[in-house]
Design an enzyme around this catalytic site. Structure first.
Site, short mmCIF file in Angstrom:
data_model
loop_
_atom_site.label_atom_id
_atom_site.label_comp_id
_atom_site.label_asym_id
_atom_site.label_seq_id
_atom_site.Cartn_x
_atom_site.Cartn_y
_atom_site.Cartn_z
N SER A 169 0.84 -1.20 0.00
CA SER A 169 0.00 0.00 0.00
C SER A 169 0.88 1.26 0.00
O SER A 169 1.70 1.43 -0.89
CB SER A 169 -0.95 -0.04 1.20
N ASP A 193 0.23 -4.12 -4.07
CA ASP A 193 -0.94 -3.27 -4.28
C ASP A 193 -0.66 -1.83 -3.84
O ASP A 193 -1.26 -1.32 -2.89
CB ASP A 193 -2.16 -3.82 -3.54
N GLU A 204 6.73 10.49 -11.67
CA GLU A 204 7.48 9.36 -11.12
C GLU A 204 8.18 9.70 -9.81
O GLU A 204 8.37 8.82 -8.97
CB GLU A 204 8.50 8.87 -12.15
N ARG A 207 5.86 8.71 -6.79
CA ARG A 207 5.37 7.34 -6.58
C ARG A 207 6.44 6.32 -6.97
O ARG A 207 7.51 6.67 -7.47
CB ARG A 207 4.13 7.11 -7.45
N ASP A 209 8.21 3.69 -9.22
CA ASP A 209 8.36 3.54 -10.67
C ASP A 209 9.59 2.68 -10.96
O ASP A 209 10.39 2.41 -10.06
CB ASP A 209 8.47 4.92 -11.35
N ASP A 212 13.35 3.17 -9.66
CA ASP A 212 13.66 3.20 -8.23
C ASP A 212 14.56 2.05 -7.79
O ASP A 212 15.10 2.09 -6.68
CB ASP A 212 12.38 3.19 -7.40
N HIS A 280 -7.33 -5.53 -0.99
CA HIS A 280 -6.07 -4.80 -0.79
C HIS A 280 -5.05 -5.66 -0.04
O HIS A 280 -3.85 -5.63 -0.34
CB HIS A 280 -6.37 -3.53 -0.02
#
Length: 465
Positions: A169, A193, A204, A207, A209, A212, A280
């Site tokens: 998450s 997820d 990017e 979050r 991507d 990374d 989730h």
């Protein structure tokens, strides 16, 4: 938990500007971190002392009781941390904590198959707040993880390439932040997820991507929109390999009635969590099962789940499919390009693993209306009966279907055929299968033949041709 998710998405946070912290650097609420359509609320991450990131080390030597470690050479050397092993960080998500059972369970599953440093990252001080604030706090969490990784490299000569971060998450994006701060040198990041709100379709830098880490794999299990479907996970592809089990939207076993989910076998708390966010949470449950089932989560390259469900994506394109979960990094083509999508089906409860087969049946005997079923027998196990076709059964016609077995049968030795009449037939017709061809996901083909026919509800065994 569900109520907090909903309310926190709509509550305003306090505007800040910029804040700087010793060791970790500065954080801003300028674009793209805030003030965009995806992240409309202004806000800064909390002070590291408030978030209170803790690193809880489990190893094969201390599988049941963690040792708290810090970026201090004496502390690490006095622990069971081993520099000749891989290190796998696990970062939880919103509302969760590092001492939740699933993180320790993941570590214990790892200890069954490898010697490893397993570090559970606890950031409950920053996760148990409004979601909008927690989504900012993950920047500090990622920075703290990066700081420890850089410390291990500089002080203990421990290579970032030996690090694997598993994030669930919001923890997925915290892992991405750690990867960004180590310039993509981390060996692997797995996003379980990744959270959608405030992250989907952002730049990017905000979050997770593919840049990374050297390898980024993602499992999508709750990709419906947060509004109106209350889907908490991203549908956007953000890794080198993105897996969409069961289509990535609705997971089998997550449609039980309220009482059966809350009174869960694992207890009231786990049951309540499953009721609020079952899809989730499936992502980390699939990952845990994948550790001890190295061939049970094959993902098939496909345009869509609809095409996969229509049997258009079998067998594996190159004779080998990537395995969703722990062994995804074994796939030879894992980083040949970004955003490779793979589809598969799972079971509705643990053990979630499944093995896919294509079964083609050539009919013999008389023409009737009915349905045929086939079961597989191999050197590693046997399957139940699976329906292959229903309708007009005509001799010479070939019918095929793909099944997801809860058993890996290994090399096939024989198959059994049975048929049922859809209507009463006083003539007692006989039907058979002159040939049954079974294809495994790796492309290997097994042929079985018979010249016999049987009456309804009588098993017919076919041997290798």
């Amino acid at each position: 938990m569900l109520l907090l998710w909903i309310l926190s998405l709509f509550l305003e946070t306090v505007a800040g500007g910029e804040v700087c912290f010793d060791r970790l650097g500065c954080f801003s609420d300028n674009k793209p971190w805030a003030g965009t359509s995806e992240r409309p609320r202004k806000g800064l991450p909390w002070d590291p002392s408030a978030i209170n990131v803790r690193f809880l080390l489990y190893t094969n030597e201390n599988p049941n009781n963690y040792q708290r470690i810090t970026a201090d050479s004496s502390v690490i050397r006095s622990s069971d941390f081993k520099t000749d092993r891989k290190t796998r960080f696990i970062i939880h998500g919103f509302i969760d904590k590092g001492e939740e059972n699933w993180l320790a369970d993941l570590c214990k599953a790892l200890f069954q198959v490898e010697s490893v440093n397993c570090i559970c990252v606890d950031w409950r001080g920053g996760s148990r707040t409004l979601y909008s604030q927690a989504s900012q706090n993950i920047q500090v969490v990622g920075a703290e993880v990066a700081y420890l990784i850089n410390f291990l490299q500089s002080q203990l000569d421990y290579p970032p390439s030996s690090v694997h971060i598993i994030g669930h998450s919001l923890g997925s994006h915290a892992a991405g932040e750690a990867g960004r701060r180590t310039n993509g040198a981390i060996g692997r990041i797995t996003g379980l997820d990744p959270a959608e709100p405030y992250f989907q379709y952002t730049p990017e830098i905000v979050r997770l991507d593919p840049s990374d880490a050297q390898f980024v794999d993602v499992i999508h299990t709750d990709g419906n929109p947060i509004i109106p479907n209350l889907g908490f996970g991203m549908s956007q592809t953000v890794g080198h390999l993105d897996f969409f089990p069961n289509g990535g939207l609705q997971m089998p076993g997550c449609q039980k009635n309220i009482l059966s989910q809350i009174v869960d076998i694992d207890g009231i708390w786990e049951g309540t969590r499953d009721f609020a966010a079952c899809n989730h949470l499936r992502s980390y449950k699939y990952y845990i099962d994948s550790i001890t089932n190295p061939k049970g989560f094959a993902g098939f390259s496909c345009d869509s789940y609809s095409s996969f469900s229509s049997n258009k994506c079998f067998p594996c394109a190159t004779g080998e499919c990537p395995q969703m979960g722990h062994y995804a990094d074994k796939f030879p083509g894992k980083t040949k390009e970004n955003f490779q999508n793979f589809y598969l089906n799972t079971g509705d409860k643990s053990n979630f693993s499944r093995w896919r087969y294509r079964i083609a049946v050539t009919l013999s005997g008389q023409k009737v209306t009915g349905h045929v079923l086939v079961s597989l027998f191999g050197d590693a196990g046997n399957t139940k009966q699976y329906e292959i076709y229903r309708g007009s059964l005509k001799p010479g016609n070939n019918h095929s279907n793909e099944i997801d077995s809860d058993v890996d049968v290994g090399d096939l030795q024989k198959v059994k055929f049975i048929w049922y009449n859809n209507v009463i037939n006083i003539t007692l017709p006989k039907v058979g299968a002159s040939r049954i061809t079974v294809t495994r996901s790796d492309g290997r083909v097994f042929d079985f033949c018979s010249q016999d026919t049987v009456r309804e509800e009588v098993l017919l065994t076919l041997q290798p041709c």
